[in-house]
Design a protein around this motif. Structure first.
Motif, short mmCIF file in Angstrom:
data_model
loop_
_atom_site.label_atom_id
_atom_site.label_comp_id
_atom_site.label_asym_id
_atom_site.label_seq_id
_atom_site.Cartn_x
_atom_site.Cartn_y
_atom_site.Cartn_z
N ARG A 185 28.52 13.33 160.69
CA ARG A 185 27.89 12.03 160.51
C ARG A 185 26.94 11.99 159.31
N GLN A 186 26.49 13.12 158.84
CA GLN A 186 25.43 13.16 157.84
C GLN A 186 25.95 13.19 156.40
N ARG A 199 31.92 6.00 164.95
CA ARG A 199 31.38 5.75 166.28
C ARG A 199 31.62 6.95 167.20
N LEU A 200 32.74 7.64 167.02
CA LEU A 200 33.02 8.83 167.81
C LEU A 200 32.03 9.95 167.50
N ASP A 201 31.52 9.98 166.28
CA ASP A 201 30.58 11.01 165.88
C ASP A 201 29.14 10.63 166.15
N SER A 261 36.58 5.11 158.84
CA SER A 261 36.69 3.94 159.71
C SER A 261 35.51 3.88 160.67
N THR A 262 35.23 2.67 161.13
CA THR A 262 34.12 2.46 162.05
C THR A 262 34.36 3.19 163.36
N ALA A 263 35.60 3.22 163.81
CA ALA A 263 35.91 3.91 165.06
C ALA A 263 35.65 5.40 164.92
#
Length: 65
Positions: free
Chosen positions: A29-30, A43-45, A38-40
């Motif tokens: 995420r960083q 969002r998983l991370d 992608s946004t999905a």
């Protein structure tokens, strides 16, 4: 007998909850190229996740617990 020192790198990455569980943030995420992911996928991370059961003993020893 001397006390064990806390591993400073682990203490910055892992926190212990009130019940003793170990939580850490996911690593993907960083990064800086997030707009092409992608946004999905992002969002998983998102959010903290628990340390796997296989690594719990080793991480607790690094934290001095």
């Amino acid at each position: 007998m001397p006390k064990n020192k806390t591993h400073s790198g682990t203490s910055k990455r892992v926190r212990v909850t009130g019940t003793g569980k170990l939580l850490h943030d996911k690593g993907r995420r960083q990064t800086h190229l997030m707009q092409k992911k992608s946004t999905a996928r992002t969002r998983l991370d998102d959010g903290p996740t628990s340390v796997s059961k296989a690594d719990t003993k080793r991480v607790k020893r690094l934290l001095g617990k």
